[in-house]
Scaffold this motif. Structure first.
Motif, PDB file in Angstrom:
ATOM      1  N   SER A 118     -26.905 -16.376  18.101  1.00 20.14           N
ATOM      2  CA  SER A 118     -28.301 -16.692  17.529  1.00 20.14           C
ATOM      3  C   SER A 118     -29.497 -15.594  17.667  1.00 20.14           C
ATOM      4  CB  SER A 118     -28.828 -17.852  17.948  1.00 20.14           C
ATOM      5  OG  SER A 118     -28.722 -17.810  19.135  1.00 20.14           O
ATOM      6  N   PHE A 119     -29.212 -14.630  18.642  1.00 17.96           N
ATOM      7  CA  PHE A 119     -30.134 -13.565  18.828  1.00 17.96           C
ATOM      8  C   PHE A 119     -29.939 -12.574  17.830  1.00 17.96           C
ATOM      9  CE2 PHE A 119     -30.211 -15.853  22.951  1.00 17.96           C
ATOM     10  CZ  PHE A 119     -31.698 -15.707  23.053  1.00 17.96           C
ATOM     11  N   LEU A 120     -28.521 -12.188  17.620  1.00 14.40           N
ATOM     12  CA  LEU A 120     -28.236 -11.308  16.760  1.00 14.40           C
ATOM     13  C   LEU A 120     -28.644 -11.686  15.292  1.00 14.40           C
ATOM     14  CD1 LEU A 120     -24.371 -10.707  17.471  1.00 14.40           C
ATOM     15  CD2 LEU A 120     -26.092  -8.960  17.756  1.00 14.40           C
ATOM     16  N   ALA A 121     -28.570 -12.862  14.975  1.00 13.80           N
ATOM     17  CA  ALA A 121     -29.062 -13.568  13.587  1.00 13.80           C
ATOM     18  C   ALA A 121     -30.577 -13.295  13.454  1.00 13.80           C
ATOM     19  CB  ALA A 121     -28.686 -15.092  13.383  1.00 13.80           C
ATOM     20  N   GLN A 122     -31.212 -13.633  14.491  1.00 15.26           N
ATOM     21  CA  GLN A 122     -32.738 -13.289  14.626  1.00 15.26           C
ATOM     22  C   GLN A 122     -32.833 -11.988  14.073  1.00 15.26           C
ATOM     23  OE1 GLN A 122     -34.913 -14.750  17.993  1.00 15.26           O
ATOM     24  NE2 GLN A 122     -34.077 -16.761  17.777  1.00 15.26           N
ATOM     25  N   LYS A 123     -32.545 -11.090  14.802  1.00 13.48           N
ATOM     26  CA  LYS A 123     -32.749  -9.674  14.672  1.00 13.48           C
ATOM     27  C   LYS A 123     -32.377  -9.027  13.376  1.00 13.48           C
ATOM     28  CE  LYS A 123     -32.382  -7.972  19.428  1.00 13.48           C
ATOM     29  NZ  LYS A 123     -33.384  -6.884  19.860  1.00 13.48           N
ATOM     30  N   VAL A 147     -31.064  -1.376  13.375  1.00 11.49           N
ATOM     31  CA  VAL A 147     -31.684  -2.371  13.880  1.00 11.49           C
ATOM     32  C   VAL A 147     -31.221  -2.972  15.228  1.00 11.49           C
ATOM     33  CG1 VAL A 147     -32.391  -4.935  13.896  1.00 11.49           C
ATOM     34  CG2 VAL A 147     -32.627  -3.482  11.641  1.00 11.49           C
ATOM     35  N   LEU A 148     -30.023  -2.937  15.422  1.00 10.45           N
ATOM     36  CA  LEU A 148     -29.436  -3.322  16.580  1.00 10.45           C
ATOM     37  C   LEU A 148     -29.047  -2.374  17.588  1.00 10.45           C
ATOM     38  CD1 LEU A 148     -26.463  -5.941  15.255  1.00 10.45           C
ATOM     39  CD2 LEU A 148     -28.641  -6.539  16.296  1.00 10.45           C
ATOM     40  N   GLY A 149     -28.922  -1.002  17.219  1.00  4.97           N
ATOM     41  CA  GLY A 149     -28.811   0.042  18.198  1.00  4.97           C
ATOM     42  C   GLY A 149     -27.287   0.068  18.671  1.00  4.97           C
ATOM     43  N   LYS A 150     -26.919   1.351  19.147  1.00  8.48           N
ATOM     44  CA  LYS A 150     -25.664   1.564  19.526  1.00  8.48           C
ATOM     45  C   LYS A 150     -25.249   1.011  20.968  1.00  8.48           C
ATOM     46  CE  LYS A 150     -24.370   5.150  16.492  1.00  8.48           C
ATOM     47  NZ  LYS A 150     -23.728   6.660  16.518  1.00  8.48           N
ATOM     48  N   ASN A 151     -26.136   0.761  21.488  1.00  8.49           N
ATOM     49  CA  ASN A 151     -25.958  -0.167  22.825  1.00  8.49           C
ATOM     50  C   ASN A 151     -25.095  -1.499  22.701  1.00  8.49           C
ATOM     51  OD1 ASN A 151     -27.116   2.173  24.234  1.00  8.49           O
ATOM     52  ND2 ASN A 151     -28.606   0.958  25.203  1.00  8.49           N
ATOM     53  N   VAL A 152     -25.610  -2.049  21.569  1.00 13.68           N
ATOM     54  CA  VAL A 152     -24.947  -3.408  20.936  1.00 13.68           C
ATOM     55  C   VAL A 152     -23.848  -3.236  20.153  1.00 13.68           C
ATOM     56  CG1 VAL A 152     -25.289  -5.549  19.846  1.00 13.68           C
ATOM     57  CG2 VAL A 152     -27.495  -4.554  21.390  1.00 13.68           C
ATOM     58  N   ILE A 205     -32.100  -8.430   6.967  1.00 13.06           N
ATOM     59  CA  ILE A 205     -30.989  -7.680   6.047  1.00 13.06           C
ATOM     60  C   ILE A 205     -30.154  -8.974   5.504  1.00 13.06           C
ATOM     61  CG2 ILE A 205     -28.806  -6.270   6.515  1.00 13.06           C
ATOM     62  CD1 ILE A 205     -30.413  -4.880   8.894  1.00 13.06           C
ATOM     63  N   GLU A 206     -29.950  -9.948   6.388  1.00  8.47           N
ATOM     64  CA  GLU A 206     -29.052 -10.792   5.784  1.00  8.47           C
ATOM     65  C   GLU A 206     -29.636 -11.686   4.663  1.00  8.47           C
ATOM     66  OE1 GLU A 206     -27.968 -13.885   8.782  1.00  8.47           O
ATOM     67  OE2 GLU A 206     -26.660 -14.398   7.626  1.00  8.47           O
ATOM     68  N   THR A 207     -30.889 -12.034   4.528  1.00 11.36           N
ATOM     69  CA  THR A 207     -31.506 -12.560   3.435  1.00 11.36           C
ATOM     70  C   THR A 207     -31.472 -11.761   2.072  1.00 11.36           C
ATOM     71  OG1 THR A 207     -33.686 -11.806   4.113  1.00 11.36           O
ATOM     72  CG2 THR A 207     -32.916 -14.103   4.754  1.00 11.36           C
ATOM     73  N   LYS A 208     -31.421 -10.304   2.230  1.00 12.16           N
ATOM     74  CA  LYS A 208     -31.526  -9.458   1.218  1.00 12.16           C
ATOM     75  C   LYS A 208     -29.886  -8.704   0.967  1.00 12.16           C
ATOM     76  CE  LYS A 208     -36.176  -8.296   1.765  1.00 12.16           C
ATOM     77  NZ  LYS A 208     -37.309  -7.325   2.164  1.00 12.16           N
ATOM     78  N   LEU A 209     -28.903  -9.326   1.197  1.00 11.34           N
ATOM     79  CA  LEU A 209     -27.559  -8.824   1.090  1.00 11.34           C
ATOM     80  C   LEU A 209     -27.373  -8.609  -0.341  1.00 11.34           C
ATOM     81  CD1 LEU A 209     -25.159 -10.579   3.494  1.00 11.34           C
ATOM     82  CD2 LEU A 209     -25.761  -8.554   3.736  1.00 11.34           C
ATOM     83  N   PRO A 210     -26.561  -7.561  -0.617  1.00  8.08           N
ATOM     84  CA  PRO A 210     -26.158  -7.156  -2.092  1.00  8.08           C
ATOM     85  C   PRO A 210     -25.428  -8.449  -2.518  1.00  8.08           C
ATOM     86  CG  PRO A 210     -25.806  -5.226  -0.655  1.00  8.08           C
ATOM     87  CD  PRO A 210     -26.083  -6.424   0.257  1.00  8.08           C
ATOM     88  N   LYS A 211     -25.640  -8.536  -3.587  1.00  9.91           N
ATOM     89  CA  LYS A 211     -24.749  -9.699  -4.527  1.00  9.91           C
ATOM     90  C   LYS A 211     -23.261  -9.550  -4.206  1.00  9.91           C
ATOM     91  CE  LYS A 211     -24.071 -11.054  -9.538  1.00  9.91           C
ATOM     92  NZ  LYS A 211     -22.764 -10.409  -9.497  1.00  9.91           N
ATOM     93  N   ASP A 212     -22.617 -10.647  -4.024  1.00  9.14           N
ATOM     94  CA  ASP A 212     -21.015 -10.736  -3.747  1.00  9.14           C
ATOM     95  C   ASP A 212     -20.623 -10.130  -2.309  1.00  9.14           C
ATOM     96  OD1 ASP A 212     -20.836 -11.438  -6.293  1.00  9.14           O
ATOM     97  OD2 ASP A 212     -20.396  -9.686  -7.084  1.00  9.14           O
ATOM     98  N   MET A 213     -21.666  -9.742  -1.545  1.00 10.40           N
ATOM     99  CA  MET A 213     -21.482  -9.443  -0.340  1.00 10.40           C
ATOM    100  C   MET A 213     -21.631 -10.557   0.675  1.00 10.40           C
ATOM    101  SD  MET A 213     -22.954  -6.386   1.924  1.00 10.40           S
ATOM    102  CE  MET A 213     -22.400  -4.876   0.916  1.00 10.40           C
ATOM    103  N   LYS A 214     -20.837 -10.745   1.615  1.00 13.54           N
ATOM    104  CA  LYS A 214     -20.887 -11.714   2.668  1.00 13.54           C
ATOM    105  C   LYS A 214     -20.899 -11.355   3.968  1.00 13.54           C
ATOM    106  CE  LYS A 214     -18.050 -15.363   0.172  1.00 13.54           C
ATOM    107  NZ  LYS A 214     -16.894 -16.333   0.099  1.00 13.54           N
ATOM    108  N   LEU A 215     -21.859 -12.128   4.932  1.00 15.08           N
ATOM    109  CA  LEU A 215     -21.687 -11.629   6.152  1.00 15.08           C
ATOM    110  C   LEU A 215     -21.333 -12.863   7.044  1.00 15.08           C
ATOM    111  CD1 LEU A 215     -22.568 -10.212   8.766  1.00 15.08           C
ATOM    112  CD2 LEU A 215     -24.884 -10.777   8.411  1.00 15.08           C
ATOM    113  N   ALA A 216     -20.426 -12.768   7.732  1.00 15.50           N
ATOM    114  CA  ALA A 216     -19.930 -13.857   8.705  1.00 15.50           C
ATOM    115  C   ALA A 216     -19.956 -13.342  10.092  1.00 15.50           C
ATOM    116  CB  ALA A 216     -18.578 -14.092   8.416  1.00 15.50           C
TER     117      ALA A 216
END
Lengths: 419, 419
Positions: B192-197, B248-253, B201-212
């Motif tokens: 849920s923290f990832l999802a917030q961050k 957004v997340l950084g290379k530590n994550v 990006i998730e709301t503006k995903l290109p057409k036909d692209m999915k994020l799981a």
């Protein structure tokens, strides 16, 4: 009577492998243990046609169809819609369901959305099944002698519904035939060698009893199962056959029952006899210690481990002679025995196990190919080393060597105790 | 073109829930990724009638039926018999298969048994598919525009056969619609923290692209997938979105791509910079070392590990002060830092990681509850310790602590190199 059951799990994520279908195995296990005959498990997508086809193939042929998944509030969840259409049912507002949804949301500090309010509408032809842990009620339809039950796909919600609502109702309705099973855990012998040794027992298995060989790296599970009338009698029959198998294979090979982990069985043995142990690991790289310490309470008998990947560490911490490392190589009987003895002495424990081998994929020679592995145990009365030739795969070699080492220690303790 | 696939997994153990059907999800994932349309996954028992019925329902309707299981040498394995009967096929002695079986047994130092010799008999109407890792050959039948393929059920054998034999042949035969996916491996942040961050990006995903979001203990995989016409274009689109997420997340994550193991990424980093490392483990009990050494070639950078479960071992091998063990307790910042520094010094390595925590289920107090875990890294420039509060489950605590320790080391090396 035999009651046939089919499980239908609905969800795209199951078909594209995004989620492992653990619901299916959990439901299968619960139903089998309750005496139901699980004939088939099907995973299909959230697709109207597929769901209808699956129903069509089962209605009238199977006693109980258990569905899970597709009851959520979002657009991709269509199971309720498809079922009410299939059973030509109207929808009605289920007041109790709505109160329940409101309470759930209140407890989490949220407002009920329109999407979630929709979940309180249920088909008139179904009995409504409460969902203690979620917003989606279950449904129970009956047609042409087939019961169709729909449950949510969220494991936590489905399991509670199954245990508290579905299973009790099914058992009281059908009172199915009893089923019993017993699994022997074996290590150290491959499937075909086990089969040869117990061939005579297998050909003369009691009527209705089945034997299955379930291999995983380093371990073969022998599962005996039987169906019949009286549970106690079935269990007794299984134990008689199990005892015959143990008699033939011996306790060095049969180390436990019903998913017992070797490290747990060994841990109990150490605990019971107030013994301590340590490990000195080269090729297993800490996996023996990891297995031992994965058991709760292992700090009572496990002292420490020296994972000595480098020769220096073998010499420095385990007192392996540098001259022997040079003369025989790190992967040798001489060195692995010194590792075990060295760990036993340095860590002041009753028993120490040691490993040294070529885990692969590189590092093999014609004389010592990948998989060539020495294992040793040093105990209060004697020390032994055994050479194994495992395969080509690093991960499997590490796993098999770790299990073989644990079993060597188990055997030595059993022998020390009996002599 | 759309190519429909059905997966049939055979084995009683799947129906009674003794084994979780991981073969199905793995096959589903491989096939989807290659652009095939997996319609249905079925698990049935080792029963002639059930296998025939499942075939009957699919032949002529589905393009490819992939079966696994029931090809072993023992009596409960009947798939080969049923298939050759169904396809009205004779059996013949496949010399190459027999030579292969002999070689497998010879490599392990065993004689070929009569049971295993039987495995070299194959149906005349099937193409024989080699099994690199086992004795049971696969079979490839074709009838009424449906291809039926039977593979062994042992995951290790099935997977190799799928990757090397089945999938390449299916792809070259059907050339299904293009599909591309890219997975980012993250650690240290919950779903849920990832999802917030990455919400924007998730709301503006290109057409036909999915994020799981695919979580497992200590790790969340972010899978981006897309279907379309031109593979290269699809891959480019995925990479653009992936880069936004990494930004957004950084290379530590975000530590890697596509099922990269953290220990492999860390190993590459150590190798590339000619660095060495060691571990000093208490609550992780050898699992950090096991993870490190599960990587082929790890002996180049991994020297040794001291798994010091007892206080004595912490004092003796890692020079942890007895007074500090008494004053602060073994699970403390002071002790875990001394463990890391002690291991670094004693084992003469560039970096050492250390763990000390309450793995559970017992041993917790109100001040230091189960899951309370100190992790430390000592390096050439500085040393740090971080406190984590994991959960109640021993196995998950050990896993999460091990991953967090590996990531701490990775971050320190990255920082040391960039400064």
């Amino acid at each position: 009577m035999t009651v046939s059951v089919e499980i239908i799990n609905i969800g795209d994520e199951l078909l594209i492998g995004q989620v492992v279908n653990t619901n299916a195995s959990w439901m299968g296990s619960m139903l089998s243990n309750a005496g139901f005959d699980v004939r088939k498990i099907i995973a299909i997508s959230d697709n109207e046609e597929e769901i209808e086809m699956a129903l069509e193939e089962s209605i009238g042929k199977i006693d109980v169809v258990l569905m899970s998944g597709g009851l959520g509030p979002t657009k991709d969840d269509i199971t309720k819609k498809v079922l009410s259409k299939y059973f030509q049912s109207e929808m009605y507002f289920h007041k109790e369901a709505f109160v329940h949804i409101q309470e759930l949301f209140k407890a989490r500090g949220f407002q009920v959305s329109e999407l979630n309010k929709k979940q309180a509408y249920l088909p008139t032809k179904a009995k409504a099944i409460p969902n203690r842990n979620g917003t989606a009620y279950g449904m129970w339809f009956e047609q042409k002698n087939t019961i169709v039950i729909a449950m949510p796909g969220v494991p936590f919600e489905m399991k509670t519904m199954m245990e508290n609502e579905i299973l009790p109702r099914l058992i009281s309705k059908f009172q199915p035939q009893e089923y019993a099973e017993l699994t022997l855990m074996t290590t150290g012998l491959g499937e075909s060698f086990l089969a040869q040794k117990i061939e005579e027992i297998e050909t003369k298995l009691p009527k209705d009893m089945k034997l299955a060989y379930l291999p995983r790296p380093g371990i073969v599970r022998l599962r005996l199962s039987i169906r019949g009338v009286e549970k106690q009698k079935l269990e007794k029959e299984l134990q008689i056959t199990a005892n015959q198998i143990i008699e033939v294979l011996g306790k060095n090979v049969v180390y436990g029952y019903n998913e017992d982990a070797l490290e747990q069985v060994l841990g109990n043995l150490l605990m019971r006899n107030s013994l301590t142990m340590a490990t000195a690991e080269s090729c297993t790289g800490g996996k023996i210690a990891h297995k031992i310490t994965s058991v709760a309470g292992s700090s009572a008998y496990f002292q420490a481990s020296i994972v000595s990947y480098s020769n220096e560490a073998k010499n420095h911490y385990l007192a392996v002679k540098s001259s022997d490392l040079e003369q025989y190589g790190a992967v040798s009987e001489q060195v692995v025995l010194q590792m075990a003895k060295g760990a036993r002495k340095a860590l002041k424990v009753d028993y120490a196990v040691a490993s040294s081998g070529i885990a692969g994929p590189d590092g093999g020679t014609s004389e010592k190919p990948v998989g060539y592995t020495w294992l040793a145990v040093a105990g209060p009365y004697n020390s032994i080393a055994i050479l194994h030739q495992f395969g080509e795969h690093r991960g499997r070699n590490i796993e098999r060597a770790s299990l073989a080492a644990l079993n060597m220690l188990r055997i030595m303790i059993l022998e020390d105790k009996s002599s």
